[in-house]
Enzyme design. Structure first.
Site, PDB file in Angstrom:
ATOM      1  N   ASP A 126       0.840  -1.191   0.000  1.00 26.58           N
ATOM      2  CA  ASP A 126       0.000   0.000   0.000  1.00 26.58           C
ATOM      3  C   ASP A 126       0.884   1.253   0.000  1.00 26.58           C
ATOM      4  OD1 ASP A 126      -3.066   0.763   0.528  1.00 26.58           O
ATOM      5  OD2 ASP A 126      -1.861   2.011   1.865  1.00 26.58           O
ATOM      6  N   HIS A 291      -6.958  -7.112   0.709  1.00 26.57           N
ATOM      7  CA  HIS A 291      -5.915  -6.104   0.619  1.00 26.57           C
ATOM      8  C   HIS A 291      -4.819  -6.320   1.655  1.00 26.57           C
ATOM      9  CE1 HIS A 291      -4.087  -2.205  -0.095  1.00 26.57           C
ATOM     10  NE2 HIS A 291      -4.291  -1.846   1.161  1.00 26.57           N
TER      11      HIS A 291
END
Length: 311
Positions: A126, A291
């Site tokens: 991320d 994620h």
């Protein structure tokens, strides 16, 4: 914490810091000066060639706890909190460069050097993947291997987001606004804001246990201005840096692995092709887990990093 203990490190002449309540078991902690007035909190275990692991949003270095324990069996593993996050220093946003990924990448290179490593493998998730990407472009002599988890490079991300599909990235647009309003809005309900992403981005809620979730929310609550500044930079100076590199024909010269949810199918772009334009030596792996993959599928992530290190 739920990770298995890792080897007790033997680290160079950087003073140890007290182990915080929320820590990776078996790792030593250090506060390492990396720039004027900026020290990074870093968990370190020493057992071989160095690998630096950079966390994402809305997390801290703890997101790597399982993968770090695995890799620490035969690697020196360095898990910092990025500037502006966790227990690292949070300088006030003095201008666009304070939280530019170029600045944050320089922090990481300085951290590794202070711990005795001029060259190291680098993995980021991320936000940390954007820092890792920038480090690979700016410091190719330092970064031997690069892994990026569940992002697109900043310039590509802004170029593919459009129309109603861009609603999934509402936070990107909110935190891109000038200083003031986004900070006040988020601070007014920070646990709800940051907790929202912990809830909707995970495929396995049990992967982030209550104590870890509480540590993430505590850290974010104390870092709203710096987190917003990090995102604001990604809508401005980081785009400028990526565009300049694209126009100059710069690319990632080291082996690169990208683990990514299949965003392209939903949003209408070819993620592997976008990454390949930056990284000719690319292994792009679509994944089915959520994620927060280092917490949801740590064995698979560790295996992918180990494969990368053989290339």
């Amino acid at each position: 914490m739920t990770a298995s203990p890792a080897p007790t490190p033997a680290t160079p002449a950087v003073p140890s810091a007290p182990v915080p309540p929320a820590a990776i078991p078996g790792f030593a902690y250090h506060r390492v000066p990396v720039a004027d007035g900026v020290r990074l909190n870093a968990a370190v275990a020493s057992a071989g060639s160095p690998v630096v692991l950079l966390h994402g949003f809305p997390q801290t270095h703890l997101m790597w706890r399982h993968v770090a324990a695995d890799l620490a069996a035969d690697h020196t593993v360095i898990c910092p909190d990025l500037r502006g996050y966790g227990a690292s220093d949070k300088p006030a946003e003095a201008g666009p460069d304070t939280y530019a990924k170029r600045t944050m990448a320089a922090d990481v290179v300085a951290l590794a050097k202070a711990l005795g490593h001029d060259r190291f493998a680098l993995a980021g998730h991320d936000r940390g993947a954007l820092v890792a990407f920038r480090a690979g472009l700016d410091h190719p002599a330092a970064v031997t291997h690069l892994a990026c988890l569940d992002v697109l490079p900043t310039l590509d991300m802004w170029e593919v987001m459009h129309g109603a599909s861009a609603a999934v990235g509402f936070h990107l647009y909110l935190m891109a606004q000038p200083p003031g309003l986004p900070e006040r809005m988020i601070a007014a309900s920070s646990d709800d804001f940051f907790g929202h992403f912990l809830d909707i981005w995970t495929g396995d809620p049990g992967a982030i246990p209550a104590d870890v979730r509480a540590a993430y929310l505590d850290a974010c609550r104390a870092a709203v201005p710096s987190i917003v500044a990090d995102y604001r930079a990604s809508a401005g100076v980081d785009v400028d840096h990526d565009r300049a590199d694209r126009e100059a024909g710069r690319w990632l010269r080291m082996p690169v692995t990208v683990l990514q949810q299949d965003w392209g199918a939903a949003l209408g772009f070819d993620a592997a092709a976008l990454w390949r334009s930056w990284a000719p030596d690319l292994r792009h792996v679509p994944v089915s887990y959520g994620h927060f993959m280092a917490e949801e599928a740590p064995a698979e992530v560790a295996a992918a990093l180990r494969e990368l290190l053989t290339r």
